[in-house]
Design an enzyme around this catalytic site. Structure first.
Site, short mmCIF file in Angstrom:
data_model
loop_
_atom_site.label_atom_id
_atom_site.label_comp_id
_atom_site.label_asym_id
_atom_site.label_seq_id
_atom_site.Cartn_x
_atom_site.Cartn_y
_atom_site.Cartn_z
N HIS A 122 0.86 -1.18 0.00
CA HIS A 122 0.00 0.00 0.00
C HIS A 122 0.90 1.24 0.00
O HIS A 122 2.01 1.20 0.54
CB HIS A 122 -0.85 -0.05 1.27
CG HIS A 122 -1.90 0.99 1.40
ND1 HIS A 122 -1.62 2.28 1.81
CD2 HIS A 122 -3.23 0.95 1.19
CE1 HIS A 122 -2.75 2.97 1.85
NE2 HIS A 122 -3.74 2.19 1.48
N ASP A 199 3.06 -4.32 8.31
CA ASP A 199 1.85 -3.53 8.16
C ASP A 199 0.66 -4.50 8.31
O ASP A 199 0.38 -5.30 7.42
CB ASP A 199 1.86 -2.88 6.77
CG ASP A 199 0.55 -2.21 6.42
OD1 ASP A 199 -0.42 -2.33 7.19
OD2 ASP A 199 0.49 -1.58 5.35
N GLN A 202 -4.54 -4.87 7.15
CA GLN A 202 -5.59 -5.73 6.57
C GLN A 202 -5.71 -7.09 7.26
O GLN A 202 -6.50 -7.93 6.83
CB GLN A 202 -5.35 -5.95 5.08
CG GLN A 202 -5.52 -4.70 4.23
CD GLN A 202 -6.92 -4.11 4.27
OE1 GLN A 202 -7.88 -4.77 4.67
NE2 GLN A 202 -7.05 -2.87 3.86
N LYS A 225 -10.23 0.00 10.71
CA LYS A 225 -10.36 -1.20 9.88
C LYS A 225 -10.72 -2.43 10.71
O LYS A 225 -10.80 -3.54 10.20
CB LYS A 225 -9.05 -1.45 9.12
CG LYS A 225 -8.79 -0.39 8.04
CD LYS A 225 -7.63 -0.79 7.15
CE LYS A 225 -7.08 0.36 6.36
NZ LYS A 225 -7.90 0.76 5.21
N CYS A 363 -4.97 2.49 -3.77
CA CYS A 363 -3.84 3.05 -3.01
C CYS A 363 -2.60 2.18 -3.13
O CYS A 363 -1.84 2.02 -2.16
CB CYS A 363 -4.18 3.24 -1.54
SG CYS A 363 -5.35 4.55 -1.28
N1 PLP Z 1 -1.67 -0.55 4.71
C1 PLP Z 1 -2.64 -1.25 4.10
C2 PLP Z 1 -2.35 -2.64 3.62
C3 PLP Z 1 -3.90 -0.69 3.91
O1 PLP Z 1 -4.85 -1.38 3.28
C4 PLP Z 1 -4.13 0.63 4.38
C5 PLP Z 1 -5.44 1.29 4.15
O2 PLP Z 1 -6.19 0.94 3.28
C6 PLP Z 1 -3.10 1.31 5.01
C7 PLP Z 1 -1.89 0.70 5.16
C8 PLP Z 1 -3.28 2.72 5.53
O3 PLP Z 1 -4.16 2.72 6.61
P1 PLP Z 1 -4.66 4.11 7.26
O4 PLP Z 1 -5.19 4.93 6.13
O5 PLP Z 1 -5.71 3.69 8.22
O6 PLP Z 1 -3.49 4.73 7.92
#
Ligand code: PLP
Length: 408
Positions: A122, A199, A202, A225, A363
């Protein structure tokens, strides 16, 4: 007992309609809906004990501080981290990654060193590393991913060397729903003294996380999430690394002593929680995680397995659907396209039927490019979705195919 009808009543929004059409919410990878217990917990804070934490000498402040710190214990337990000092509240995954990029990487690297990143990450797990690597004159090296978005272990092994100081990788892909074997990756990295940032944005809402077993160095997730509020998240770090890491934000609450000649920082975890943090959000996050634990992650996985099976079969069998994945996902996230139709058009037509999905580059522009498409329609499900909703979704897609093929 996992009573789906009863559980759906916990989420007020799931019972809403638009133009007499029930809401089908399949955008859970973007954000999840909130159970009443989370909404009520936040409302209770503002209605009954709103005050700032850690500094007040009165009853309300004491209660707010107690509830805030209770959430930290809930998060520690939820992740099976060893110590509550290893749990830092942030605004979400994005902030957590920036904190490690800007506060930790410089403590273990010097010009010419390398950072490894999976090629399907992401943007949140790419851009902060890119910016700091540029500043510190480090090199970013990308790790190939297999067709379903998992890190290619052979490529990873080939690219690990003494110059590599950190590997940043997602646990579950927000495009394909496939999961990396974090334990194996951490084992490999540790042999070469490479720190691993995971990270978990998800993964936390779909499966139990056991940080002591995974043995990663850093882990992050976002409250919104996993059925909690927006604007709150978590950074976990091993204590010895957090002691080395420098704060990224400075100000009140994170200090020990302040003078005009020098200031010193407070203890863990407070040195990373500058200013007034999202108190209501943290307390709401605690309620969300307790809610998940009360349902049971095993029960959640069973329900999601049913949904996954049905989606995989019916979406795969639908004519003119081009799947973005070749194997059933680990988490119920399905990216696909309808032949000769832009993902935005599919998204808008689904919206007319009160069905919510994500469309576009998700994204993750480098990942989308590597898959050779301009974007996807992504349907991401979770435990409160039903098999009936999957049927409604598939019928809606079939209607859309008719509309686009007939040109009306
Ligand atoms: N990492 C992953 C795999 C994501 O899917 C997302 C958001 O969709 C993020 C990071 C970023 O999360 P946040 O916008 O809640 O900081």
């Amino acid at each position: 007992m996992f009573n789906l009808n009863q559980i759906r009543l916990d989420f007020p929004i799931l019972n809403s309609t638009r133009n007499n059409q029930p809401l089908v919410y399949f955008d859970n990878a973007a954000t999840t809906q909130k159970p009443k217990i989370v909404i009520d917990t936040i409302s209770d804070f503002y209605s009954n004990y709103n005050s700032n934490i850690q500094r007040g000498m009165y009853f309300l402040a004491d209660r707010a501080t107690t509830e805030f710190e209770k959430s930290r214990r809930v998060v520690r337990k939820f992740l099976n981290a060893q110590l509550k000092e290893e749990i830092i509240f942030t605004s979400g995954t994005t902030q957590s990654i920036n904190m490690v990029a800007f506060g930790f990487l410089n403590t273990v690297s010097s010009a010419g060193d390398e950072v490894l990143i999976g090629e399907m990450e992401h943007h949140a797990n790419i851009v902060p590393w890119q910016v700091i690597c540029d500043k510190l004159k480090l090199k970013i090296v990308t790790i190939k991913c297999c067709e379903n978005g998992k890190i290619d272990i052979w490529d990873l092994k080939n690219k690990m060397n003494s110059k590599v100081k950190l590997l940043a990788v997602q646990q579950t892909s927000n495009i394909t729903g496939h999961e990396n074997n974090i334990k194996e990756i951490c084992n490999l990295a540790q042999k070469q003294n490479i720190k691993v940032f995971v990270d978990g944005a998800q993964s936390v809402s779909h499966k139990p996380i056991n940080l002591q077993d995974l043995n990663c160095d850093f882990f992050s997730f976002s409250g919104h999430k996993c059925f909690g509020p927006t604007g709150v998240g978590v950074l976990y770090g091993k204590k010895e690394l957090l002691l080395k890491m420098e704060p990224f934000m400075f100000g009140g609450n994170m200090i020990d002593l302040v003078s005009f000649s020098k200031s010193t920082w407070g203890k863990l975890p407070y040195k990373f929680e500058a200013g007034t943090v999202n108190i209501a959000g943290v307390i709401g996050l605690g309620a969300a995680l307790k809610y998940i634990l009360s349902l049971g992650l095993n029960n959640i996985q069973k329900q999601e397995d049913l949904l996954k099976e049905k989606m995989w079969e019916e979406l795969g069998a639908a004519k003119n659907v081009v799947m973005g994945l070749t194997k059933k996902p680990d988490s119920p996230i399905f990216s696909f396209n309808i032949k000769s139709t832009h993902s935005y058009d599919v998204g808008s037509l689904l919206d007319e039927m009160n069905i919510c999905v994500r469309t576009g580059h998700l994204c993750a522009q480098p990942a989308i490019k590597s898959l050779g498409v301009s974007g996807f329609v992504r349907a991401s499900l979770c435990f409160y979705n039903t098999e009936e909703e999957v049927s409604v979704f598939i019928s809606a897609l079939k209607r859309i195919m008719k509309i686009v093929n007939n040109g009306n």
